[in-house]
Design a protein around this motif. Structure first.
Motif, PDB file in Angstrom:
ATOM      1  N   TYR A  10      30.430  46.095  35.208  1.00 35.56           N
ATOM      2  CA  TYR A  10      30.003  44.925  34.861  1.00 35.56           C
ATOM      3  C   TYR A  10      30.445  43.739  35.559  1.00 35.56           C
ATOM      4  CZ  TYR A  10      28.783  47.416  30.519  1.00 35.56           C
ATOM      5  OH  TYR A  10      28.283  48.574  29.580  1.00 35.56           O
ATOM      6  N   VAL A  11      29.651  42.922  36.262  1.00 38.90           N
ATOM      7  CA  VAL A  11      29.984  42.024  36.966  1.00 38.90           C
ATOM      8  C   VAL A  11      29.864  40.423  36.249  1.00 38.90           C
ATOM      9  CG1 VAL A  11      29.505  40.669  39.270  1.00 38.90           C
ATOM     10  CG2 VAL A  11      29.252  43.194  38.976  1.00 38.90           C
ATOM     11  N   CYS A  12      30.703  39.513  36.443  1.00 36.54           N
ATOM     12  CA  CYS A  12      30.573  38.001  35.682  1.00 36.54           C
ATOM     13  C   CYS A  12      29.731  37.480  36.712  1.00 36.54           C
ATOM     14  CB  CYS A  12      31.913  37.688  35.562  1.00 36.54           C
ATOM     15  SG  CYS A  12      31.960  35.946  35.331  1.00 36.54           S
ATOM     16  N   ASN A  17      34.014  38.515  39.182  1.00 38.71           N
ATOM     17  CA  ASN A  17      34.854  39.539  38.715  1.00 38.71           C
ATOM     18  C   ASN A  17      34.304  40.790  38.558  1.00 38.71           C
ATOM     19  OD1 ASN A  17      37.294  38.717  40.209  1.00 38.71           O
ATOM     20  ND2 ASN A  17      37.074  36.979  38.618  1.00 38.71           N
ATOM     21  N   THR A  18      34.507  41.952  38.647  1.00 38.38           N
ATOM     22  CA  THR A  18      33.961  43.221  37.923  1.00 38.38           C
ATOM     23  C   THR A  18      34.828  43.604  36.998  1.00 38.38           C
ATOM     24  OG1 THR A  18      35.019  44.410  39.850  1.00 38.38           O
ATOM     25  CG2 THR A  18      32.835  43.653  40.221  1.00 38.38           C
ATOM     26  N   LYS A  19      34.290  44.466  35.942  1.00 36.48           N
ATOM     27  CA  LYS A  19      34.929  45.010  34.986  1.00 36.48           C
ATOM     28  C   LYS A  19      34.545  46.545  34.791  1.00 36.48           C
ATOM     29  CE  LYS A  19      36.988  41.022  34.068  1.00 36.48           C
ATOM     30  NZ  LYS A  19      38.194  40.933  34.480  1.00 36.48           N
ATOM     31  N   GLY A  20      35.351  47.312  34.267  1.00 40.53           N
ATOM     32  CA  GLY A  20      35.044  48.896  34.226  1.00 40.53           C
ATOM     33  C   GLY A  20      34.127  48.962  32.704  1.00 40.53           C
ATOM     34  N   GLN A  21      34.504  48.042  31.905  1.00 43.64           N
ATOM     35  CA  GLN A  21      33.716  48.101  30.589  1.00 43.64           C
ATOM     36  C   GLN A  21      33.291  46.707  30.105  1.00 43.64           C
ATOM     37  OE1 GLN A  21      36.297  49.825  27.466  1.00 43.64           O
ATOM     38  NE2 GLN A  21      37.874  48.488  28.060  1.00 43.64           N
ATOM     39  N   TRP A  22      32.280  46.866  29.262  1.00 49.06           N
ATOM     40  CA  TRP A  22      31.772  45.483  28.756  1.00 49.06           C
ATOM     41  C   TRP A  22      32.707  44.682  27.750  1.00 49.06           C
ATOM     42  CZ3 TRP A  22      30.747  43.146  23.916  1.00 49.06           C
ATOM     43  CH2 TRP A  22      29.596  42.084  24.150  1.00 49.06           C
ATOM     44  N   TRP A  23      32.827  43.404  28.049  1.00 52.07           N
ATOM     45  CA  TRP A  23      33.432  42.658  26.993  1.00 52.07           C
ATOM     46  C   TRP A  23      32.764  41.387  26.610  1.00 52.07           C
ATOM     47  CZ3 TRP A  23      38.542  44.122  25.357  1.00 52.07           C
ATOM     48  CH2 TRP A  23      39.310  44.964  26.204  1.00 52.07           C
ATOM     49  N   GLY A  24      33.048  41.028  25.427  1.00 52.85           N
ATOM     50  CA  GLY A  24      32.286  39.800  24.981  1.00 52.85           C
ATOM     51  C   GLY A  24      32.304  38.417  25.991  1.00 52.85           C
ATOM     52  N   GLY A  33      29.254  35.829  27.669  1.00 53.44           N
ATOM     53  CA  GLY A  33      27.841  36.321  27.968  1.00 53.44           C
ATOM     54  C   GLY A  33      27.548  36.291  29.304  1.00 53.44           C
ATOM     55  N   THR A  34      28.559  36.480  30.325  1.00 49.37           N
ATOM     56  CA  THR A  34      28.431  36.333  31.619  1.00 49.37           C
ATOM     57  C   THR A  34      28.514  37.779  32.417  1.00 49.37           C
ATOM     58  OG1 THR A  34      30.505  35.709  32.146  1.00 49.37           O
ATOM     59  CG2 THR A  34      29.014  33.891  31.866  1.00 49.37           C
ATOM     60  N   LEU A  35      28.847  38.519  31.515  1.00 47.11           N
ATOM     61  CA  LEU A  35      29.055  40.041  32.133  1.00 47.11           C
ATOM     62  C   LEU A  35      27.740  40.956  32.184  1.00 47.11           C
ATOM     63  CD1 LEU A  35      32.365  41.137  30.596  1.00 47.11           C
ATOM     64  CD2 LEU A  35      31.951  40.470  32.992  1.00 47.11           C
ATOM     65  N   LYS A  36      27.035  41.088  33.211  1.00 44.22           N
ATOM     66  CA  LYS A  36      25.839  41.711  33.509  1.00 44.22           C
ATOM     67  C   LYS A  36      25.995  43.368  33.985  1.00 44.22           C
ATOM     68  CE  LYS A  36      23.469  38.371  32.217  1.00 44.22           C
ATOM     69  NZ  LYS A  36      22.785  38.378  30.919  1.00 44.22           N
ATOM     70  N   LEU A  37      25.503  44.277  33.641  1.00 38.77           N
ATOM     71  CA  LEU A  37      25.713  45.698  34.088  1.00 38.77           C
ATOM     72  C   LEU A  37      24.941  46.000  35.358  1.00 38.77           C
ATOM     73  CD1 LEU A  37      26.555  48.746  33.425  1.00 38.77           C
ATOM     74  CD2 LEU A  37      24.542  48.964  32.115  1.00 38.77           C
ATOM     75  N   PHE A  38      25.702  46.449  36.364  1.00 43.42           N
ATOM     76  CA  PHE A  38      25.165  46.837  37.634  1.00 43.42           C
ATOM     77  C   PHE A  38      25.526  48.086  38.262  1.00 43.42           C
ATOM     78  CE2 PHE A  38      25.259  42.187  38.211  1.00 43.42           C
ATOM     79  CZ  PHE A  38      23.975  42.070  38.486  1.00 43.42           C
ATOM     80  N   SER A  39      24.646  48.934  38.786  1.00 47.66           N
ATOM     81  CA  SER A  39      24.820  50.065  39.189  1.00 47.66           C
ATOM     82  C   SER A  39      25.659  50.260  40.661  1.00 47.66           C
ATOM     83  CB  SER A  39      23.539  51.235  39.240  1.00 47.66           C
ATOM     84  OG  SER A  39      23.718  52.500  39.911  1.00 47.66           O
ATOM     85  N   ALA A  40      26.839  50.553  40.772  1.00 45.07           N
ATOM     86  CA  ALA A  40      27.336  50.233  41.923  1.00 45.07           C
ATOM     87  C   ALA A  40      27.039  51.198  43.125  1.00 45.07           C
ATOM     88  CB  ALA A  40      29.106  50.097  41.641  1.00 45.07           C
ATOM     89  N   GLY A  41      26.283  52.532  42.711  1.00 43.42           N
ATOM     90  CA  GLY A  41      25.975  53.255  43.798  1.00 43.42           C
ATOM     91  C   GLY A  41      26.951  54.327  43.785  1.00 43.42           C
ATOM     92  N   SER A  42      27.206  54.835  45.317  1.00 43.82           N
ATOM     93  CA  SER A  42      28.120  55.893  45.670  1.00 43.82           C
ATOM     94  C   SER A  42      29.480  55.283  45.565  1.00 43.82           C
ATOM     95  CB  SER A  42      27.793  56.348  46.860  1.00 43.82           C
ATOM     96  OG  SER A  42      29.061  57.041  47.318  1.00 43.82           O
TER      97      SER A  42
END
Length: 475
Positions: A10-12, A17-24, A33-42
């Motif tokens: 999850y990227v703000c 900054n990146t997070k391993g899990q979603w927070w509010g 509401g600024t955390l968006k899910l991205f696939s970081a690939g390998s």
């Protein structure tokens, strides 16, 4: 094996900054509401931009040692170090840059859509490619992530750019752009725009905070290592700020902002940040069918047409001289007093509180009965008068309209007005007076304390102690 396993982060979108899990909300910047899910690939490929572009710069740590500042200065040619841009257009650009383009600098140009950013940089690219003072072909690389090379060529044809050393390239991959730049070894690179390029292996979509920051950092490292100046075009948000993280403006060396009204053909180029010069300078251009053209006498923008000194339409007009950096501008201030209507004040281009103060001083200290008048004050061409050097011109315009007495042609006013009606000094008075003299003005009203020291050839200097003396001298 976990070697090729993909993971999601999850990227703000605000701070990157990146997070391993979603927070509010983002724990780093506090935005919700600024955390968006991205696939970081390998996992192996999810590396920083510094690691991605490491291959472009060999690590020669043994050769990179601290050097005395005296040794650096001795081996530099201070006169020819900067890259100079010829012509009227080039003079305006290099004035804002601080005297020329610094090798290895990273310059960010922002502005509203359609204001002329791409046109400006395409003309700069043409000038750099035509400047062959060194005797070598001056190759310039123009990279666009928004247009095809055919579209850029069509715009260049409209601008009558015929140089053979301007190379066009359409790509959004930073690694490909730097690869082509290494092969070409150009004199300068233009990237249009920073919000359309990306780095492989960096999480985030194109234009996101993380991508913009890492791409700008990659281009900065390339510019510093190769001593090739790089121009970046930056989009702006609805509020007028350059889109992307605030750190973008910290990364670059120079931040230029291009502005202009849609109804006007004139464009202004300002330096918001400049590590190599002053941020007070201003470049003035006119947008024509053939592109941007430098304006050598910007005062023409802010002065309306004077028909004849006998015309009653000239009543309520006065000329002020204001400074913007090291440049003096002549602007026209208009006033209209309507007798017999309920009192009211409408100002455009002047601070309302400043206009109220000047009108109150005129009534109290000069004895003009403006109480029963509705007063309108306007600065020609939408200019905003932010300094006190135009106070006397505002007062003169109001007095002219109220007394129905035109101010003679060729008269200008330079002074600040105090609450006692006295005329006070303003900065760079001598430069303002010299500008008037060059433009053929015949008379200039300034504070009496400055008139004793100041002398101008071919122009009458009128020194006044207060508003009453000014009214007696002019009307």
């Amino acid at each position: 094996s976990k070697k090729g396993k993909t993971r999601s982060v999850y990227v703000c979108q605000n701070c990157g900054n990146t997070k391993g899990q979603w927070w509010g909300y983002c724990k780093d910047c506090g935005e919700t509401g600024t955390l968006k899910l991205f696939s970081a690939g390998s996992v192996e490929k999810n590396v920083s931009g510094k690691n991605v572009i490491r291959s472009w710069f060999p690590n020669e740590i043994s050769e990179n040692k601290p050097v005395r500042i005296r040794d650096v200065c001795n081996r530099m040619d201070a006169v020819n170090w900067r890259i100079h841009l010829p012509g009227t257009f080039g003079d305006e650009v290099q004035r804002v840059l601080g005297g020329g383009l610094v090798p290895g600098s990273l310059v960010l140009v922002g502005g509203e859509p359609g204001v002329g950013k791409s046109t400006l940089l395409l003309q700069v690219a043409a000038l750099l490619s035509e400047e062959v003072s060194t005797g070598d072909p001056a190759k310039v690389l123009y990279v666009s992530g928004e247009e095809s090379i055919e579209q850029i060529a069509n715009r260049a044809d409209r601008l009558q750019i015929v140089t053979e050393e301007l190379f066009l390239y359409s790509s959004t991959d930073i690694e490909e752009i730097l690869q082509q730049a290494q092969v070409l070894s150009p004199k300068a690179i233009i990237v249009d725009s920073i919000q359309t390029v990306y780095l492989k292996g960096v999480s985030g979509v194109v234009g996101s905070t993380t991508q913009v920051k890492e791409c700008a950092t990659a281009l900065l490292r390339f510019a510093k290592k190769s001593c090739i100046p790089v121009f970046l075009v930056g989009h702006v948000t609805k509020s007028g700020d350059i889109a992307g993280p605030q750190v973008l403006e910290h990364i670059v060396d120079v931040v230029l902002y291009m502005e202009g009204e849609k109804s006007s053909s004139h464009r202004l180029l300002r330096a918001i940040k400049n590590r190599y010069g002053s941020t007070d300078e201003l470049g003035v251009f006119e947008m024509l069918q053939s592109g941007l053209q430098g304006v050598s006498n910007p005062s023409e923008m802010f002065l309306s047409e004077h028909h004849s000194t006998e015309s009653h339409y000239l009543a309520g007009r006065a000329v002020a001289v204001v400074m913007d950096g090291s440049r003096a501008f002549l602007i026209e201030i208009q006033a209209l007093c309507i007798v017999g209507t309920s009192g009211g004040r409408h100002v455009n281009g002047v601070s309302s509180s400043r206009a109220d103060m000047i009108i109150s001083v005129i009534m109290k200290q000069a004895g003009l009965k403006l109480q029963e008048n509705r007063i309108f004050i306007n600065v020609v061409s939408g200019f905003s008068l932010s300094e006190t050097g135009g106070d006397l011109a505002v007062a003169a315009a109001v007095c002219s309209s109220f007394l129905e007495s035109p101010i003679p042609k060729g008269v200008a006013f330079i002074a600040e007005i105090g609450l006692g009606g006295e005329l006070r000094m303003v900065p760079q008075l001598e430069r303002r007076v010299n500008t008037l003299s060059k433009l053929g003005y015949e008379k200039c009203v300034i504070p009496k304390s400055a008139a004793v020291k100041l002398q101008s050839q071919g122009m009458e200097i009128v020194g006044c102690k207060d508003l009453k003396e000014m009214i007696a001298a002019i009307f």
